[in-house]
Design a protein around this motif. Structure first.
Motif, PDB file in Angstrom:
ATOM      1  N   MET A   1     -15.324  23.865   3.823  1.00  0.00           N
ATOM      2  CA  MET A   1     -15.459  24.140   2.406  1.00  0.00           C
ATOM      3  C   MET A   1     -14.253  24.946   1.944  1.00  0.00           C
ATOM      4  SD  MET A   1     -18.305  26.656   0.659  1.00  0.00           S
ATOM      5  CE  MET A   1     -19.584  25.803   1.469  1.00  0.00           C
ATOM      6  N   SER A   2     -13.543  24.489   0.967  1.00  0.00           N
ATOM      7  CA  SER A   2     -12.404  25.227   0.431  1.00  0.00           C
ATOM      8  C   SER A   2     -12.876  26.359  -0.448  1.00  0.00           C
ATOM      9  CB  SER A   2     -11.514  24.297  -0.386  1.00  0.00           C
ATOM     10  OG  SER A   2     -10.917  23.346   0.459  1.00  0.00           O
ATOM     11  N   VAL A   3     -12.082  27.385  -0.507  1.00  0.00           N
ATOM     12  CA  VAL A   3     -12.405  28.555  -1.315  1.00  0.00           C
ATOM     13  C   VAL A   3     -11.731  28.442  -2.662  1.00  0.00           C
ATOM     14  CG1 VAL A   3     -12.115  31.045  -1.496  1.00  0.00           C
ATOM     15  CG2 VAL A   3     -12.628  30.021   0.701  1.00  0.00           C
ATOM     16  N   SER A   4     -12.465  28.784  -3.691  1.00  0.00           N
ATOM     17  CA  SER A   4     -11.889  28.862  -5.018  1.00  0.00           C
ATOM     18  C   SER A   4     -11.375  30.280  -5.213  1.00  0.00           C
ATOM     19  CB  SER A   4     -12.967  28.544  -6.056  1.00  0.00           C
ATOM     20  OG  SER A   4     -12.537  28.913  -7.332  1.00  0.00           O
ATOM     21  N   PHE A   5     -10.115  30.434  -5.558  1.00  0.00           N
ATOM     22  CA  PHE A   5      -9.569  31.763  -5.748  1.00  0.00           C
ATOM     23  C   PHE A   5     -10.002  32.388  -7.062  1.00  0.00           C
ATOM     24  CE2 PHE A   5      -6.354  30.195  -2.654  1.00  0.00           C
ATOM     25  CZ  PHE A   5      -6.690  31.078  -1.653  1.00  0.00           C
ATOM     26  N   ASP A   6     -10.715  31.635  -7.905  1.00  0.00           N
ATOM     27  CA  ASP A   6     -11.200  32.219  -9.147  1.00  0.00           C
ATOM     28  C   ASP A   6     -12.603  32.788  -8.994  1.00  0.00           C
ATOM     29  OD1 ASP A   6     -12.877  30.032  -9.061  1.00  0.00           O
ATOM     30  OD2 ASP A   6     -12.116  29.093 -10.870  1.00  0.00           O
ATOM     31  N   GLY A   7     -13.089  32.922  -7.760  1.00  0.00           N
ATOM     32  CA  GLY A   7     -14.401  33.498  -7.516  1.00  0.00           C
ATOM     33  C   GLY A   7     -15.520  32.481  -7.537  1.00  0.00           C
ATOM     34  N   GLY A   8     -15.215  31.219  -7.727  1.00  0.00           N
ATOM     35  CA  GLY A   8     -16.236  30.196  -7.864  1.00  0.00           C
ATOM     36  C   GLY A   8     -17.078  29.953  -6.623  1.00  0.00           C
ATOM     37  N   MET A   9     -16.488  30.063  -5.416  1.00  0.00           N
ATOM     38  CA  MET A   9     -17.233  29.745  -4.208  1.00  0.00           C
ATOM     39  C   MET A   9     -17.154  30.835  -3.146  1.00  0.00           C
ATOM     40  SD  MET A   9     -16.048  25.773  -3.838  1.00  0.00           S
ATOM     41  CE  MET A   9     -16.542  25.698  -2.149  1.00  0.00           C
ATOM     42  N   ASP A  10     -16.468  31.930  -3.419  1.00  0.00           N
ATOM     43  CA  ASP A  10     -16.214  32.906  -2.368  1.00  0.00           C
ATOM     44  C   ASP A  10     -17.151  34.113  -2.441  1.00  0.00           C
ATOM     45  OD1 ASP A  10     -15.062  33.933  -4.632  1.00  0.00           O
ATOM     46  OD2 ASP A  10     -13.153  34.434  -3.708  1.00  0.00           O
ATOM     47  N   THR A  11     -18.463  33.867  -2.384  1.00  0.00           N
ATOM     48  CA  THR A  11     -19.414  34.968  -2.493  1.00  0.00           C
ATOM     49  C   THR A  11     -20.064  35.351  -1.172  1.00  0.00           C
ATOM     50  OG1 THR A  11     -21.184  33.417  -3.071  1.00  0.00           O
ATOM     51  CG2 THR A  11     -19.953  34.411  -4.898  1.00  0.00           C
ATOM     52  N   ASP A  12     -19.977  34.522  -0.143  1.00  0.00           N
ATOM     53  CA  ASP A  12     -20.664  34.787   1.119  1.00  0.00           C
ATOM     54  C   ASP A  12     -19.660  35.106   2.228  1.00  0.00           C
ATOM     55  OD1 ASP A  12     -22.718  35.044   2.944  1.00  0.00           O
ATOM     56  OD2 ASP A  12     -22.783  32.911   3.397  1.00  0.00           O
ATOM     57  N   PHE A  13     -19.121  36.327   2.199  1.00  0.00           N
ATOM     58  CA  PHE A  13     -18.163  36.733   3.221  1.00  0.00           C
ATOM     59  C   PHE A  13     -18.163  38.254   3.340  1.00  0.00           C
ATOM     60  CE2 PHE A  13     -15.851  37.161  -0.647  1.00  0.00           C
ATOM     61  CZ  PHE A  13     -14.970  38.204  -0.450  1.00  0.00           C
ATOM     62  N   HIS A  14     -17.612  38.763   4.431  1.00  0.00           N
ATOM     63  CA  HIS A  14     -17.588  40.207   4.677  1.00  0.00           C
ATOM     64  C   HIS A  14     -16.182  40.781   4.648  1.00  0.00           C
ATOM     65  CE1 HIS A  14     -21.812  40.138   5.639  1.00  0.00           C
ATOM     66  NE2 HIS A  14     -21.577  39.082   6.407  1.00  0.00           N
ATOM     67  N   GLY A  15     -15.172  39.944   4.763  1.00  0.00           N
ATOM     68  CA  GLY A  15     -13.790  40.404   4.752  1.00  0.00           C
ATOM     69  C   GLY A  15     -12.848  39.230   4.670  1.00  0.00           C
ATOM     70  N   ALA A  16     -11.556  39.536   4.599  1.00  0.00           N
ATOM     71  CA  ALA A  16     -10.562  38.473   4.443  1.00  0.00           C
ATOM     72  C   ALA A  16      -9.282  38.845   5.188  1.00  0.00           C
ATOM     73  CB  ALA A  16     -10.264  38.255   2.959  1.00  0.00           C
ATOM     74  N   LYS A  17      -8.583  37.837   5.661  1.00  0.00           N
ATOM     75  CA  LYS A  17      -7.292  37.992   6.336  1.00  0.00           C
ATOM     76  C   LYS A  17      -6.276  37.110   5.635  1.00  0.00           C
ATOM     77  CE  LYS A  17      -8.427  40.576   9.925  1.00  0.00           C
ATOM     78  NZ  LYS A  17      -7.739  41.819  10.268  1.00  0.00           N
ATOM     79  N   LEU A  18      -5.001  37.468   5.784  1.00  0.00           N
ATOM     80  CA  LEU A  18      -3.937  36.724   5.130  1.00  0.00           C
ATOM     81  C   LEU A  18      -2.889  36.317   6.155  1.00  0.00           C
ATOM     82  CD1 LEU A  18      -2.688  35.966   2.286  1.00  0.00           C
ATOM     83  CD2 LEU A  18      -1.375  38.062   2.534  1.00  0.00           C
TER      84      LEU A  18
ATOM     85  N   ARG B   1     -14.541  43.623   2.854  1.00  0.00           N
ATOM     86  CA  ARG B   1     -14.818  43.469   1.432  1.00  0.00           C
ATOM     87  C   ARG B   1     -15.403  44.757   0.871  1.00  0.00           C
ATOM     88  NH1 ARG B   1     -19.123  39.023  -0.870  1.00  0.00           N
ATOM     89  NH2 ARG B   1     -18.277  38.869  -2.974  1.00  0.00           N
ATOM     90  N   GLU B   2     -14.995  45.107  -0.335  1.00  0.00           N
ATOM     91  CA  GLU B   2     -15.568  46.252  -1.043  1.00  0.00           C
ATOM     92  C   GLU B   2     -16.367  45.738  -2.227  1.00  0.00           C
ATOM     93  OE1 GLU B   2     -12.564  49.126  -2.037  1.00  0.00           O
ATOM     94  OE2 GLU B   2     -12.143  49.557   0.070  1.00  0.00           O
ATOM     95  N   GLY B   3     -17.638  46.082  -2.249  1.00  0.00           N
ATOM     96  CA  GLY B   3     -18.499  45.672  -3.356  1.00  0.00           C
ATOM     97  C   GLY B   3     -18.604  44.173  -3.471  1.00  0.00           C
ATOM     98  N   THR B   4     -18.379  43.679  -4.672  1.00  0.00           N
ATOM     99  CA  THR B   4     -18.516  42.251  -4.940  1.00  0.00           C
ATOM    100  C   THR B   4     -17.160  41.591  -5.206  1.00  0.00           C
ATOM    101  OG1 THR B   4     -18.872  42.673  -7.294  1.00  0.00           O
ATOM    102  CG2 THR B   4     -20.837  42.517  -5.897  1.00  0.00           C
ATOM    103  N   GLU B   5     -16.072  42.191  -4.686  1.00  0.00           N
ATOM    104  CA  GLU B   5     -14.763  41.617  -4.967  1.00  0.00           C
ATOM    105  C   GLU B   5     -14.652  40.207  -4.388  1.00  0.00           C
ATOM    106  OE1 GLU B   5     -11.773  44.280  -3.383  1.00  0.00           O
ATOM    107  OE2 GLU B   5     -12.516  44.050  -1.350  1.00  0.00           O
ATOM    108  N   SER B   6     -13.818  39.410  -4.995  1.00  0.00           N
ATOM    109  CA  SER B   6     -13.582  38.046  -4.528  1.00  0.00           C
ATOM    110  C   SER B   6     -12.762  38.083  -3.244  1.00  0.00           C
ATOM    111  CB  SER B   6     -12.824  37.251  -5.599  1.00  0.00           C
ATOM    112  OG  SER B   6     -11.498  37.750  -5.722  1.00  0.00           O
ATOM    113  N   GLY B   7     -12.683  36.953  -2.575  1.00  0.00           N
ATOM    114  CA  GLY B   7     -11.872  36.867  -1.371  1.00  0.00           C
ATOM    115  C   GLY B   7     -10.414  37.178  -1.661  1.00  0.00           C
ATOM    116  N   ALA B   8      -9.899  36.647  -2.754  1.00  0.00           N
ATOM    117  CA  ALA B   8      -8.511  36.903  -3.129  1.00  0.00           C
ATOM    118  C   ALA B   8      -8.303  38.384  -3.417  1.00  0.00           C
ATOM    119  CB  ALA B   8      -8.133  36.056  -4.339  1.00  0.00           C
ATOM    120  N   ALA B   9      -9.188  38.989  -4.197  1.00  0.00           N
ATOM    121  CA  ALA B   9      -9.054  40.411  -4.518  1.00  0.00           C
ATOM    122  C   ALA B   9      -9.126  41.261  -3.257  1.00  0.00           C
ATOM    123  CB  ALA B   9     -10.129  40.832  -5.518  1.00  0.00           C
ATOM    124  N   CYS B  10     -10.012  40.902  -2.336  1.00  0.00           N
ATOM    125  CA  CYS B  10     -10.171  41.625  -1.082  1.00  0.00           C
ATOM    126  C   CYS B  10      -8.876  41.598  -0.268  1.00  0.00           C
ATOM    127  CB  CYS B  10     -11.323  41.024  -0.277  1.00  0.00           C
ATOM    128  SG  CYS B  10     -11.553  41.726   1.368  1.00  0.00           S
TER     129      CYS B  10
END
Length: 82
Positions: free
Chosen positions: A1-18, A50-59
């Protein structure tokens, strides 16, 4: 599943890497050598929890700024995945 960087699909995660490429090189960081953190003293990609409800991109962009002092825009992200 691709992630939407506008917050559309990235609600079920605990952290992010780049994966940050500079030319043909991959930027990595050496994790702190502290007891109690996952994988101390190992090489890793920038990112974190992740902090709070931030998106994957914001995180991931916040973590990159905290860890490396780099301020990147969401427009620089080209791909994401949960």
């Amino acid at each position: 599943m691709s992630v939407s960087f506008d917050g559309g699909m990235d609600t079920d995660f605990h952290g992010a890497k780049l994966a940050l490429f500079i030319g043909d090189r991959l930027l990595t960081i050496l994790r702190d050598d502290k007891p109690g953190i996952p994988w101390p003293a190992h090489w890793d990609m920038p990112g974190g929890g992740r902090e709070g409800t931030e998106s994957g991109a914001a995180c991931v962009l916040r973590e990159v700024q905290e860890e490396l002092g780099l301020i990147l825009s969401e427009a620089t992200l080209s791909w994401g995945r949960i």
